[in-house]
Design a protein around this motif. Structure first.
Motif, short mmCIF file in Angstrom:
data_model
loop_
_atom_site.label_atom_id
_atom_site.label_comp_id
_atom_site.label_asym_id
_atom_site.label_seq_id
_atom_site.Cartn_x
_atom_site.Cartn_y
_atom_site.Cartn_z
N VAL A 1 9.16 -7.26 -4.66
CA VAL A 1 8.17 -7.90 -3.80
C VAL A 1 8.85 -8.94 -2.91
O VAL A 1 8.61 -9.01 -1.69
CB VAL A 1 7.04 -8.55 -4.63
N LEU A 2 9.72 -9.76 -3.49
CA LEU A 2 10.43 -10.77 -2.71
C LEU A 2 11.34 -10.12 -1.67
O LEU A 2 11.47 -10.60 -0.54
CB LEU A 2 11.25 -11.67 -3.64
N VAL B 1 10.82 2.39 -1.54
CA VAL B 1 11.71 1.32 -1.08
C VAL B 1 12.89 1.20 -2.05
O VAL B 1 12.69 1.08 -3.27
CB VAL B 1 10.97 -0.02 -0.97
N ASP B 2 14.08 1.21 -1.49
CA ASP B 2 15.29 1.08 -2.32
C ASP B 2 15.83 -0.34 -2.18
O ASP B 2 16.13 -0.78 -1.07
CB ASP B 2 16.33 2.09 -1.86
N GLY C 1 11.83 -9.27 4.44
CA GLY C 1 12.36 -8.38 5.46
C GLY C 1 13.53 -7.54 5.02
O GLY C 1 14.39 -7.19 5.83
N GLY C 2 13.59 -7.21 3.72
CA GLY C 2 14.69 -6.40 3.21
C GLY C 2 15.99 -7.15 3.05
O GLY C 2 17.07 -6.56 3.08
N HIS D 1 0.86 -1.20 0.00
CA HIS D 1 0.00 0.00 0.00
C HIS D 1 0.89 1.24 0.00
O HIS D 1 1.73 1.42 0.88
CB HIS D 1 -0.90 -0.01 1.24
N ARG D 2 0.71 2.05 -1.04
CA ARG D 2 1.50 3.27 -1.19
C ARG D 2 3.00 3.00 -1.08
O ARG D 2 3.75 3.70 -0.40
CB ARG D 2 1.07 4.31 -0.14
N THR D 3 3.40 1.94 -1.77
CA THR D 3 4.80 1.52 -1.78
C THR D 3 5.31 1.58 -3.22
O THR D 3 4.66 1.05 -4.13
CB THR D 3 4.94 0.09 -1.24
N ARG D 4 6.45 2.23 -3.42
CA ARG D 4 6.95 2.44 -4.77
C ARG D 4 8.41 2.00 -4.87
O ARG D 4 9.15 2.01 -3.89
CB ARG D 4 6.83 3.91 -5.18
N PHE D 5 8.79 1.66 -6.11
CA PHE D 5 10.15 1.20 -6.38
C PHE D 5 10.66 1.92 -7.63
O PHE D 5 9.96 1.98 -8.65
CB PHE D 5 10.16 -0.32 -6.62
#
Length: 774
Positions: free
Chosen positions: A651-652, A606-607, A657-658, A381-385
């Motif tokens: 996504v993975l 997210v980077d 957990g980053g 939700h409201r997450t971009r790459f």
């Protein structure tokens, strides 16, 4: 003589020379592949790898090895029994032996000459022995020759399937070779001598009878294979896209009413020439060679062909297009090479994917591994790459599973059900609130004050047959969450078509992928939905292959196909055991829970530097193949396919957990290759045909074919032009293609002695393949 090819997937076979043979067995690629297979077998013996995993790895690696065709060469340069010219050699396999070298020492060594053996080597699996030997008598068939060898070795455990002329043999490193008689392997004279030496048990009846036997054998070969040895043997120019012109002509006659009879020969053959010229470069000499005369003189045929070739060009006649399709299908049915299936899934998978396929039968795992991403990404939700073109993307993922009837397409349902469980629980609460509001509204009179629609009705999973206004309303209320649905059939999407515009459902597919899209409707009615929204819509659909191809046939070049991730399920053998699923229980849900929570908690930009670097690398790899194949369709499809693969990687990364590891990289690379394989397999040729109907006279180009693979190790600019034309491509792109290949160091340029003093005339330039192109 016998043939050699780059690998089992290549349709091109050329006559094997000592130079080509030694280059192959000394190739670092061959050494590396066979070492990988041998290492994997050792892992099986140590109990570190399952036997079935080894078999999968072995089959995948062998597809990359060069091959020889010991039984024959092929007059049209394509590995088909119908085009085979027998070599006089036979191939004998002893499989599943732990010590092939020891077997050779005990049963074969020292008897090579009397057995007519010209080559002996350990097979790539290191669990077998392969012998190439001269057939002892000219009238002996392949199966009889194998029985003959079996009797002399006292062995009944040989491979009896090695019978047809087009059968190939994988080449191995030089240290796998146990015996080589190069003179007799590569020279016709050597074969004749060996034949005489290995047949002392046959009584000679004199030269006359021997000649008769040889003639009978030649007649039998002609009758069996349909071939006569001629100067044209091995001439690739007698094929169109690897399909023999003779087969295309046969199919054309079947389509147009049969072979011509007396009284109609001129008319029918003129029509044939008029159609055939579209796939023969309007070349009158070539047409004269390939069109049967049916009793007409050469002069009559030349006049007839010249008249046909003098007419104005239009688009390729539909009868010829159909004949090419039919001939290609016939060739595929008769071709004994292994089918070029989708790339094999990595054995080591990212933890989340490993869990999601853990209850899935192996045959379905690649499909499930692709199909789970739309529902996983729906939790973001409201997450971009940020993609490599500096554009920010949300995880917009859509998947279509295309497979045969009864293939098991429902295999994706239960993993998706488990992924969507938390969203469905929240949806159910909001659906209850919506129902209560509707009941309240409906119970009041027309003029009564009515409560406004409740706030916060976020309902993510929508009905597959939802109308367009309802879709817009659900999107508006979702507060930038993804909508999601799973369709049992792709045509359920048609509910979103709308009444005012055709194919609106395809527009929704495209917009759902594109960042920052805007969509909606304006209505004057007070009860009507009037909204402008950004579509966030992830979905799964299933369909049969035929229906799927038909469904997208009108929008082949309009964008939906490139934006959707495709997967498939291979056809199982008739009578195969029923696949058995594992149990999806509370333990499975508990293992899945942390991944879902990680996705739900994520927000903002997210980077993932590892995914970013991989996307750059994969983009270059796709560009490399596009340069080699010169396929505009492949290149176009690869652009968005790489975006899809990048979003899966992100996504993975978030779900884990980053954390990033090698399994994620391997999986994402495979996912991209698999997606592109499906797109080219299901739609590539049709897209190519659609693209070229206006700019190339309707000629159909191939899908994923490496043009450099079709050229010899040394070639000229004219050779490259001929290959392009044979595939329906224009000649004007040749110089640019050559320049790209030189720039990428796939080939090098050199000059003949004359050329060095002659200002680089094209006729004096020789191009040589480098090791990098493979």
């Amino acid at each position: 003589m016998f043939g050699i090819g780059n690998n089992v997937r290549s349709r091109v076979v050329q006559e094997c020379t000592p130079e080509l043979f030694h280059k192959a067995i000394d190739s670092p690629l061959v050494a590396r592949i066979c070492a990988e297979i041998e290492d994997a077998l050792e892992a099986v013996r140590r109990g570190e790898m399952k036997k079935e995993d080894f078999e999968t790895l072995k089959a995948d690696r062998k597809k990359k090895l060069p091959i020889i065709t010991p039984h024959a060469t092929f007059k049209n340069g394509r590995r088909l029994n119908a085009d085979a010219v027998a070599s006089g050699l036979s191939m004998y396999d002893v499989d599943h032996i732990n010590d092939p070298r020891g077997y050779y020492r005990e049963y074969v060594a020292g008897h090579e000459k009397e057995l007519g053996i010209v080559l002996a080597h350990v097979t790539p699996s290191t669990e077998g022995l392969r012998l190439l030997f001269v057939i002892p008598r000219a009238d002996m068939e392949l199966d009889a020759a194998q029985r003959w060898m079996s009797e002399r070795l006292g062995n009944t455990g040989y491979d009896e399937a090695v019978k047809d002329l087009a059968r190939c043999s994988f080449l191995v490193p030089r240290d796998y070779i146990l015996y080589l008689d190069e003179e007799k392997l590569f020279t016709t004279e050597g074969l004749k001598t060996t034949n005489e030496e290995t047949s002392p048990h046959e009584e000679s009846s004199g030269n006359e009878e021997s000649d008769m036997k040889n003639k009978e054998a030649a007649d039998r070969n002609e009758k069996t294979t349909g071939n006569k040895e001629s100067p044209d043997s091995g001439n690739v120019s007698l094929t169109f896209k690897g399909i023999p012109y003779t087969e295309i002509i046969r199919q054309w006659f079947l389509i147009t009413g049969g072979e011509p009879q007396k009284g109609e020969r001129n008319t029918r053959l003129h029509r044939l020439a008029s159609h055939l010229r579209y796939i023969a470069d309007n070349n009158e000499e070539l047409l004269l060679r390939i069109i049967p005369g049916y009793g007409l003189s050469e002069k009559e045929m030349r006049e007839l062909i010249h008249s046909a070739c003098s007419a104005r060009f239009c688009s390729t006649p539909k009868e010829m297009l159909q004949a090419v399709r039919n001939a290609g299908e016939t060739a595929d049915e008769n071709d004994t090479e292994e089918q070029d299936g989708p790339p094999a899934m990595p054995k080591r998978l990212p933890p989340l994917i490993s869990l999601l396929v853990s209850r899935t039968p192996e045959v379905y795992r690649p499909a499930v591994a692709h199909a789970v991403f739309p529902s996983l990404a729906a939790h973001l939700h409201r997450t971009r790459f940020r993609y490599i073109d500096n554009v920010w993307h949300e995880a917009t993922l859509m998947n279509v599973l295309m497979a045969g009837t009864g293939a098991g397409k429902d295999c994706i349902s239960e993993p998706i059900n488990r992924i969507m469980a938390d969203i469905r629980r929240r949806d159910e609460e909001n659906l209850r609130r919506e129902r209560e509001w509707k009941n309240e509204i409906n119970s009041k009179g027309v003029n009564k004050d009515k409560r406004k629609r409740p706030e916060g009705l976020i309902i993510q999973e929508i009905d597959a047959d939802m109308t367009n206004p309802a879709f817009v309303m659900r999107t508006a209320e979702a507060d930038e969450h993804f909508l999601y649905t799973k369709m049992n059939e792709i045509d359920q999407f048609d509910a979103l078509r709308g009444s005012g515009r055709n194919q609106q459902q395809f527009q929704i597919m495209c917009l759902a992928f594109d960042p920052g899209n805007r969509y909606g409707q304006t209505r004057v009615g007070t009860q009507s939905v009037t909204e402008k929204v950004t579509i966030r819509f992830n979905w799964n659909a299933a369909t049969t292959i035929l229906k799927g191809k038909r469904y997208f046939s009108r929008v082949l070049t309009d964008g939906p196909i490139s934006r959707i991730n495709f997967c498939t399920i291979p056809e199982r053998e008739i009578g195969a055991d029923m696949p058995v699923y594992g149990t999806y229980d509370a333990g499975f849900d508990e293992e899945l829970r942390p991944y879902i929570e990680n996705l739900t908690r994520a927000t903002g930009e997210v980077d993932c530097p590892e995914a970013f670097r991989l996307a750059k690398k994969l983009k270059e790899e796709c560009a490399d193949f596009a340069r080699l194949s010169q396929s505009r369709v492949y290149e176009n499809l690869s652009f968005r396919a790489n975006v899809i693969a990048y979003l899966k990687a992100c996504v993975l990364y978030v779900a884990n957990g980053g954390k990033w590891d090698k399994t994620t990289e391997d999986f994402v690379r495979w996912s991209l290759e698999y997606d592109l394989w499906c797109k080219m397999e299901f739609f590539g040729a049709d897209i190519e045909e659609t693209m070229n109907l206006t700019d190339n006279g309707g000629k159909k180009r191939p899908g994923r074919i490496n043009l450099l693979e079709l050229l010899p190790d040394e070639f000229t600019i004219n050779d490259a032009v001929m290959v392009r034309r044979s595939l329906g491509m224009d000649a004007k792109g040749t110089n640019n293609m050559i320049s790209q290949w030189i720039c990428r160091r796939y080939i090098t340029k050199s000059y003949t002695e004359k050329g060095e003093n002659n200002n680089e005339s094209n006729s004096n330039i020789i191009y040589k393949k480098s090791s990098k192109w493979k």
